[in-house]
Design a protein around this motif. Structure first.
Motif, PDB file in Angstrom:
ATOM      1  N   GLN A  58       0.823  -1.211   0.000  1.00 22.76           N
ATOM      2  CA  GLN A  58       0.000   0.000   0.000  1.00 22.76           C
ATOM      3  C   GLN A  58       0.860   1.266   0.000  1.00 22.76           C
ATOM      4  N   PHE A  59       2.100   1.121   0.490  1.00 26.37           N
ATOM      5  CA  PHE A  59       2.985   2.272   0.609  1.00 26.37           C
ATOM      6  C   PHE A  59       4.235   2.118  -0.255  1.00 26.37           C
ATOM      7  N   ASP A  60       4.147   1.258  -1.273  1.00 25.16           N
ATOM      8  CA  ASP A  60       5.250   1.020  -2.207  1.00 25.16           C
ATOM      9  C   ASP A  60       6.547   0.617  -1.502  1.00 25.16           C
ATOM     10  N   LEU A  61       6.413  -0.234  -0.484  1.00 29.16           N
ATOM     11  CA  LEU A  61       7.563  -0.780   0.233  1.00 29.16           C
ATOM     12  C   LEU A  61       7.595  -2.289   0.026  1.00 29.16           C
ATOM     13  N   THR A  62       8.660  -2.920   0.499  1.00 27.07           N
ATOM     14  CA  THR A  62       8.731  -4.379   0.465  1.00 27.07           C
ATOM     15  C   THR A  62       8.640  -4.907   1.892  1.00 27.07           C
ATOM     16  N   ASP A  63       8.432  -6.198   2.003  1.00 33.09           N
ATOM     17  CA  ASP A  63       8.398  -6.849   3.313  1.00 33.09           C
ATOM     18  C   ASP A  63       9.733  -7.522   3.627  1.00 33.09           C
ATOM     19  N   ASP A  64      10.810  -7.019   3.061  1.00 30.29           N
ATOM     20  CA  ASP A  64      12.125  -7.609   3.299  1.00 30.29           C
ATOM     21  C   ASP A  64      12.587  -7.426   4.744  1.00 30.29           C
ATOM     22  N   PHE A  65      12.100  -6.384   5.397  1.00 31.21           N
ATOM     23  CA  PHE A  65      12.556  -6.060   6.747  1.00 31.21           C
ATOM     24  C   PHE A  65      11.398  -5.402   7.483  1.00 31.21           C
ATOM     25  N   GLY A  66      11.037  -5.923   8.646  1.00 29.52           N
ATOM     26  CA  GLY A  66       9.911  -5.337   9.363  1.00 29.52           C
ATOM     27  C   GLY A  66       9.645  -5.982  10.705  1.00 29.52           C
ATOM     28  N   LEU A  67       8.368  -6.132  11.022  1.00 31.56           N
ATOM     29  CA  LEU A  67       7.928  -6.607  12.329  1.00 31.56           C
ATOM     30  C   LEU A  67       8.544  -7.945  12.717  1.00 31.56           C
ATOM     31  N   SER A  68       8.536  -8.892  11.805  1.00 35.39           N
ATOM     32  CA  SER A  68       9.082 -10.215  12.156  1.00 35.39           C
ATOM     33  C   SER A  68      10.568 -10.127  12.509  1.00 35.39           C
ATOM     34  N   ASN A  69      11.309  -9.252  11.837  1.00 36.98           N
ATOM     35  CA  ASN A  69      12.727  -9.064  12.185  1.00 36.98           C
ATOM     36  C   ASN A  69      12.866  -8.539  13.613  1.00 36.98           C
ATOM     37  N   TYR A  70      12.007  -7.591  13.975  1.00 34.60           N
ATOM     38  CA  TYR A  70      12.038  -7.058  15.345  1.00 34.60           C
ATOM     39  C   TYR A  70      11.660  -8.143  16.359  1.00 34.60           C
ATOM     40  N   LEU A  71      10.604  -8.880  16.070  1.00 36.07           N
ATOM     41  CA  LEU A  71      10.097  -9.869  17.034  1.00 36.07           C
ATOM     42  C   LEU A  71      11.084 -11.013  17.289  1.00 36.07           C
ATOM     43  N   ILE A  72      11.914 -11.355  16.313  1.00 33.15           N
ATOM     44  CA  ILE A  72      12.906 -12.415  16.545  1.00 33.15           C
ATOM     45  C   ILE A  72      14.213 -11.853  17.098  1.00 33.15           C
ATOM     46  N   GLY A  73      14.286 -10.541  17.291  1.00 31.58           N
ATOM     47  CA  GLY A  73      15.466  -9.929  17.902  1.00 31.58           C
ATOM     48  C   GLY A  73      16.555  -9.541  16.927  1.00 31.58           C
ATOM     49  N   ASN A  74      16.243  -9.490  15.625  1.00 35.70           N
ATOM     50  CA  ASN A  74      17.240  -9.111  14.618  1.00 35.70           C
ATOM     51  C   ASN A  74      17.174  -7.646  14.223  1.00 35.70           C
ATOM     52  N   ALA A  75      16.373  -6.862  14.925  1.00 36.08           N
ATOM     53  CA  ALA A  75      16.261  -5.438  14.610  1.00 36.08           C
ATOM     54  C   ALA A  75      15.719  -4.696  15.828  1.00 36.08           C
ATOM     55  N   GLU A  76      16.018  -3.427  15.871  1.00 36.87           N
ATOM     56  CA  GLU A  76      15.437  -2.547  16.896  1.00 36.87           C
ATOM     57  C   GLU A  76      14.240  -1.831  16.281  1.00 36.87           C
ATOM     58  N   VAL A  77      13.386  -1.300  17.114  1.00 36.14           N
ATOM     59  CA  VAL A  77      12.152  -0.660  16.658  1.00 36.14           C
ATOM     60  C   VAL A  77      12.419   0.421  15.618  1.00 36.14           C
ATOM     61  N   LYS A  78      13.360   1.288  15.877  1.00 38.23           N
ATOM     62  CA  LYS A  78      13.640   2.402  14.958  1.00 38.23           C
ATOM     63  C   LYS A  78      14.028   1.913  13.561  1.00 38.23           C
ATOM     64  N   GLN A  79      14.603   0.712  13.476  1.00 37.98           N
ATOM     65  CA  GLN A  79      15.024   0.172  12.185  1.00 37.98           C
ATOM     66  C   GLN A  79      13.854  -0.307  11.332  1.00 37.98           C
ATOM     67  N   VAL A  80      12.729  -0.642  11.958  1.00 36.98           N
ATOM     68  CA  VAL A  80      11.603  -1.191  11.198  1.00 36.98           C
ATOM     69  C   VAL A  80      10.485  -0.189  10.943  1.00 36.98           C
ATOM     70  N   ILE A  81      10.593   0.993  11.515  1.00 39.33           N
ATOM     71  CA  ILE A  81       9.585   2.041  11.296  1.00 39.33           C
ATOM     72  C   ILE A  81       9.920   2.815  10.027  1.00 39.33           C
ATOM     73  N   HIS A  82       8.937   2.942   9.148  1.00 40.70           N
ATOM     74  CA  HIS A  82       9.104   3.695   7.906  1.00 40.70           C
ATOM     75  C   HIS A  82       8.185   4.911   7.938  1.00 40.70           C
ATOM     76  N   ASN A  83       8.750   6.060   7.605  1.00 37.81           N
ATOM     77  CA  ASN A  83       7.928   7.259   7.445  1.00 37.81           C
ATOM     78  C   ASN A  83       7.191   7.158   6.126  1.00 37.81           C
ATOM     79  N   THR A  84       6.023   7.779   6.060  1.00 36.29           N
ATOM     80  CA  THR A  84       5.279   7.820   4.807  1.00 36.29           C
ATOM     81  C   THR A  84       5.232   9.262   4.311  1.00 36.29           C
ATOM     82  N   LYS A  85       4.657   9.446   3.143  1.00 33.06           N
ATOM     83  CA  LYS A  85       4.505  10.795   2.596  1.00 33.06           C
ATOM     84  C   LYS A  85       3.423  11.572   3.330  1.00 33.06           C
TER      85      LYS A  85
END
Length: 176
Positions: A58-85
């Motif tokens: 819906q926002f012309d992004l991919t699901d390569d990196f996101g919530l599941s990465n955070y939940l398994i401990g491979n990312a911090e919150v700030k890394q998975v948040i994307h700003n929109t227009k």
């Protein structure tokens, strides 16, 4: 009207679900998030359908990196948040499809995510999987303040509405 559904909550967590795929959960989550953000409320939409993600598109992004990465401990919150227009609107895409979605959504790490997001956002909208097929939504229901259940004209079966009424009566959902 969402303001009146959980008046005690300053920062509201909204879960958007339905019975089966294709009833419009992502469509409703996206448009609700945009409408709230346009009212000047800091809003984040979280792609919590870890089995069949659609929010990122819906926002012309991919699901390569996101919530599941955070939940398994491979990312911090700030890394998975994307700003929109759209001013005041951010999203967290689902990320790669994990083997254990319900377990991840029921984890302490998911609860910590909600707690952290409540410090920054006035509305947290979870675009979730359908309740009729998997138990993922019920893993999150304890920290969702408002449950929005989507039914689609000429698509949803009348039986789904009966099942929903039964769930309401037995309080499977709070604040439906």
């Amino acid at each position: 009207n969402l303001q009146f559904l959980a008046p005690a909550e300053k920062n509201k967590v909204v879960g958007v679900t339905s019975t089966v795929s294709g009833e419009g959960k992502t469509f409703c989550s996206t448009n609700l998030g945009i409408a709230i953000a346009m009212l000047g409320k800091k809003t984040v939409i979280v792609g919590a359908d870890l089995r069949k993600p659609r929010l990122a598109k819906q926002f012309d992004l991919t699901d390569d990196f996101g919530l599941s990465n955070y939940l398994i401990g491979n990312a911090e919150v700030k890394q998975v948040i994307h700003n929109t227009k759209i001013e005041n609107l951010d999203i967290i895409p689902s990320g790669p499809i994990p083997p254990n979605p319900a377990e991840l959504l029921a984890s302490q790490r998911c609860r910590d995510l909600v707690k952290g997001l409540k410090e920054e956002y006035e509305y947290i909208i979870f675009d979730t999987p359908p309740t009729g097929l998997v138990a993922d939504y019920f893993a999150m229901v304890d920290f969702i303040d408002i449950n929005l259940y989507v039914v689609r004209q000429a698509y949803s079966k009348l039986k789904f509405v009966d099942d929903l009424e039964e769930a309401r009566k037995t309080k499977r959902f709070g604040n439906l």
